[in-house]
Motif scaffolding. Sequence first.
Motif, PDB file in Angstrom:
ATOM      1  N   THR A  64      49.256  58.223  46.508  1.00 36.14           N
ATOM      2  CA  THR A  64      50.212  57.342  45.856  1.00 36.14           C
ATOM      3  C   THR A  64      50.653  56.282  46.860  1.00 36.14           C
ATOM      4  N   GLY A 112      54.112  54.828  48.545  1.00 42.95           N
ATOM      5  CA  GLY A 112      55.548  54.848  48.734  1.00 42.95           C
ATOM      6  C   GLY A 112      56.304  55.853  47.898  1.00 42.95           C
ATOM      7  N   ASN A 113      55.670  56.888  47.435  1.00 43.44           N
ATOM      8  CA  ASN A 113      56.350  57.873  46.583  1.00 43.44           C
ATOM      9  C   ASN A 113      55.896  59.278  46.962  1.00 43.44           C
ATOM     10  N   GLN A 138      59.504  60.628  54.388  1.00 43.70           N
ATOM     11  CA  GLN A 138      59.204  59.857  53.191  1.00 43.70           C
ATOM     12  C   GLN A 138      58.459  58.572  53.558  1.00 43.70           C
ATOM     13  N   LYS A 145      57.419  54.640  53.177  1.00 41.54           N
ATOM     14  CA  LYS A 145      58.077  53.399  52.771  1.00 41.54           C
ATOM     15  C   LYS A 145      57.460  52.918  51.469  1.00 41.54           C
ATOM     16  N   SER A 146      58.112  51.965  50.818  1.00 43.50           N
ATOM     17  CA  SER A 146      57.690  51.536  49.480  1.00 43.50           C
ATOM     18  C   SER A 146      56.261  51.005  49.445  1.00 43.50           C
ATOM     19  N   ASP A 147      55.773  50.405  50.542  1.00 44.97           N
ATOM     20  CA  ASP A 147      54.427  49.841  50.557  1.00 44.97           C
ATOM     21  C   ASP A 147      53.473  50.635  51.448  1.00 44.97           C
ATOM     22  N   GLU A 148      53.867  51.879  51.753  1.00 43.85           N
ATOM     23  CA  GLU A 148      53.082  52.694  52.688  1.00 43.85           C
ATOM     24  C   GLU A 148      52.250  53.728  51.931  1.00 43.85           C
ATOM     25  N   LYS A 200      51.598  62.632  47.275  1.00 44.45           N
ATOM     26  CA  LYS A 200      52.543  63.440  46.516  1.00 44.45           C
ATOM     27  C   LYS A 200      51.988  64.855  46.466  1.00 44.45           C
TER      28      LYS A 200
END
Length: 437
Positions: free
Chosen positions: A352, A354-355, A423, A425-428, A432
């Motif tokens: 995924t 950033g999640n 966690q 980052k949003s663009d990393e 999951k």
Amino acid sequence: MQSAEPVIQAIERFYRSLQASKVWVAYSGGLDSHVLLQSLVELKPAHVELAAIHVHHGLQAEADSWVIHCHSVCNALQVPLQVEYVEVDKSQNIESAARQARYQAFEKWVEENEVICTGHHQRDQVETLLLNLMRGAGLEGLSAMPKRRVLANQADLTNHQAWLVRPLLSTSYEAVQNYAKQYHLQWVEDPTNQHVEYRRNFIRHQLLPILDQAWSNPQAKLAQACAHQAEAAELLHELAQNDLAEIEHDTTRLNWHQLQKLNWSRQKNALRYWFKRFHQVSIDQASLDWLRSDGFNTNPDAQPKRMLKQAEIRRYQNWIYLLDESTIKSPFSVLVQQDSDWLKQGIKKVPTLGNGIAQHWLEPGNEVRIRSLREDDQVNRDSLKKWFQAQKIPPWQRQNWPVVEINSQLAVVIGYRTLDGFQAKSDEKALKLVGLN
């Protein structure tokens, strides 16, 4: 000399219906199993392979000599013999423990699409009926022994199973004796068969002769009653299957709230079927009564429980569970060394962005461990408890819940959250971690 024809006819019927290419014979060396073995050899079709199993229980002084006898007979008949030495738990009922050890030996050797035959005959069926009757058994118990059943206790009853078959179950004991006389068979005698302190022997030597005095051919009539009970039990099984089709359930749990739409008789029938079908447990009347009172009618937030044999009946929210050692996970800790280790622990990695956990944490150079949740783990317990409740995860599954530890730090509680510091980052690039169970 009286005819041995009933034995011959029974074995001919068995071979006509046989779909397996290999037949095992449970051969004790006694009269019944010797007649079974001899008749199976005499009437064997060319394509069928025969083999015998002798289970050495070690309970009698003569046990070693019985092995010699069985080898001698099987060699003469050109039937390969497997001798299985077992230990019987003498702290239990000896008859029951010996039977359990015997069937475990059968399950060890008889493979899928093979059958094992036992020498049970009509008198054995009648004795079983009377034993079960005096235990207050229901329809299934009063059906006594089936002519054919899956050998191993498996929930997936397909056509690819090992089967136990009783070809002589409708054949009288007198016909078995007549066959032995006609073929001049020699067999061993278990001296405990004369001990009337065993209830089966009491029925055989004390009760059945009295019935013979009062009725004509009572054993045949009692065996016919077993067949009637078996038909009725089959109908109840079909009713249970139809009822359970309308109720949420699987191999581990049953929705007791939905069960309440049925009357109590049908509830009991469905419960008996579910416990037997998925757990191989015959639930007793006292446990059924407990389910109706404490199990179903206590406070919705309560978690009533009751022991049933070596397992425990539990209720959580709308569900009934049966827990044993196989359903409660023990504490565990596994060092992840290859990708397959994740799946072995019931965890799937889903790529995924950033999640989830940052992908670099799971790359070589970090010590990654899958282990059970511990009491000293630094996680918001109130929040986690609410999540468990929202996911309808019962308390016993919360113990030892899987987590991921990286470099000796708690990183992920599977299904719940990835902890701060791990966690993505949003663009990393991230992964999951999803539990498969």
